[in-house]
Design a protein around this motif. Structure first.
Motif, PDB file in Angstrom:
ATOM      1  N   ALA A 156       0.887  -1.076   0.020  1.00  0.00           N
ATOM      2  CA  ALA A 156      -0.060  -0.532  -0.023  1.00  0.00           C
ATOM      3  C   ALA A 156       0.926   1.522  -0.040  1.00  0.00           C
ATOM      4  CB  ALA A 156      -1.218  -0.023   1.532  1.00  0.00           C
ATOM      5  N   GLN A 157       2.075   1.270   1.429  1.00  0.00           N
ATOM      6  CA  GLN A 157       2.207   2.750   0.909  1.00  0.00           C
ATOM      7  C   GLN A 157       3.381   2.908  -0.514  1.00  0.00           C
ATOM      8  OE1 GLN A 157       2.579   0.460   3.534  1.00  0.00           O
ATOM      9  NE2 GLN A 157       1.509   1.780   5.033  1.00  0.00           N
ATOM     10  N   SER A 158       4.239   1.687  -0.832  1.00  0.00           N
ATOM     11  CA  SER A 158       4.801   1.067  -2.018  1.00  0.00           C
ATOM     12  C   SER A 158       3.843   1.562  -3.202  1.00  0.00           C
ATOM     13  CB  SER A 158       5.570   0.828  -3.067  1.00  0.00           C
ATOM     14  OG  SER A 158       6.231   0.077  -1.593  1.00  0.00           O
ATOM     15  N   TRP A 159       2.647   1.643  -3.769  1.00  0.00           N
ATOM     16  CA  TRP A 159       1.750   2.186  -4.795  1.00  0.00           C
ATOM     17  C   TRP A 159       1.701   3.344  -4.534  1.00  0.00           C
ATOM     18  CZ3 TRP A 159       2.388   0.612  -8.864  1.00  0.00           C
ATOM     19  CH2 TRP A 159       2.056  -0.687  -9.315  1.00  0.00           C
ATOM     20  N   SER A 160       1.276   3.564  -2.696  1.00  0.00           N
ATOM     21  CA  SER A 160       0.710   5.439  -3.100  1.00  0.00           C
ATOM     22  C   SER A 160       1.494   6.462  -3.553  1.00  0.00           C
ATOM     23  CB  SER A 160       0.320   5.502  -1.987  1.00  0.00           C
ATOM     24  OG  SER A 160       1.426   5.759  -0.992  1.00  0.00           O
ATOM     25  N   VAL A 161       2.947   6.140  -3.789  1.00  0.00           N
ATOM     26  CA  VAL A 161       4.393   6.890  -3.847  1.00  0.00           C
ATOM     27  C   VAL A 161       4.414   6.284  -6.003  1.00  0.00           C
ATOM     28  CG1 VAL A 161       6.950   7.185  -4.190  1.00  0.00           C
ATOM     29  CG2 VAL A 161       5.267   6.423  -1.451  1.00  0.00           C
ATOM     30  N   ILE A 162       4.529   5.127  -6.140  1.00  0.00           N
ATOM     31  CA  ILE A 162       4.861   4.953  -7.528  1.00  0.00           C
ATOM     32  C   ILE A 162       3.933   5.001  -8.157  1.00  0.00           C
ATOM     33  CG2 ILE A 162       5.264   3.216  -8.959  1.00  0.00           C
ATOM     34  CD1 ILE A 162       5.969   2.034  -6.921  1.00  0.00           C
ATOM     35  N   SER A 163       2.524   5.480  -7.800  1.00  0.00           N
ATOM     36  CA  SER A 163       1.119   5.627  -8.908  1.00  0.00           C
ATOM     37  C   SER A 163       0.916   7.486  -8.531  1.00  0.00           C
ATOM     38  CB  SER A 163      -0.025   5.192  -8.304  1.00  0.00           C
ATOM     39  OG  SER A 163      -0.477   5.385  -6.968  1.00  0.00           O
ATOM     40  N   LEU A 164       1.485   7.951  -8.011  1.00  0.00           N
ATOM     41  CA  LEU A 164       1.355   9.150  -7.842  1.00  0.00           C
ATOM     42  C   LEU A 164       0.198   9.822  -7.112  1.00  0.00           C
ATOM     43  CD1 LEU A 164       3.615  10.725 -10.633  1.00  0.00           C
ATOM     44  CD2 LEU A 164       4.054  10.532  -7.640  1.00  0.00           C
ATOM     45  N   ALA A 165      -0.736   8.369  -7.076  1.00  0.00           N
ATOM     46  CA  ALA A 165      -2.164   8.170  -6.711  1.00  0.00           C
ATOM     47  C   ALA A 165      -2.599   9.442  -5.748  1.00  0.00           C
ATOM     48  CB  ALA A 165      -3.511   7.461  -6.772  1.00  0.00           C
ATOM     49  N   GLY A 166      -1.655   9.595  -3.974  1.00  0.00           N
ATOM     50  CA  GLY A 166      -1.907   9.720  -2.808  1.00  0.00           C
ATOM     51  C   GLY A 166      -1.699  11.843  -2.981  1.00  0.00           C
ATOM     52  N   ASP A 167      -2.239  12.422  -2.063  1.00  0.00           N
ATOM     53  CA  ASP A 167      -1.536  13.075  -1.893  1.00  0.00           C
ATOM     54  C   ASP A 167      -0.708  13.756  -1.491  1.00  0.00           C
ATOM     55  OD1 ASP A 167      -2.050  13.828   0.738  1.00  0.00           O
ATOM     56  OD2 ASP A 167      -4.346  13.841   0.379  1.00  0.00           O
TER      57      ASP A 167
END
Length: 54
Positions: A20-31
């Protein structure tokens, strides 16, 4: 199965899932605030600077 619960805040291991942490960063989806929080949690719970692999 021995009945031991995995992945809870009470355990010393498996407290967070890095996917979850990795994908929020890689995808640029999280604020940016949540991305920073994810990276801080990853560093706090998953990185052990005392372990050296040679």
């Amino acid at each position: 199965m021995n009945g031991k619960i995995l992945g809870t805040s009470k355990n010393t291991e498996c407290r967070i899932d890095s996917i979850a942490q990795s994908w929020s960063v890689i995808s640029l989806a999280g604020d940016s605030d949540k991305t920073n929080m994810a990276l801080e949690s990853l560093e706090k719970f998953l990185v052990n600077r005392d372990v050296r692999y040679y």
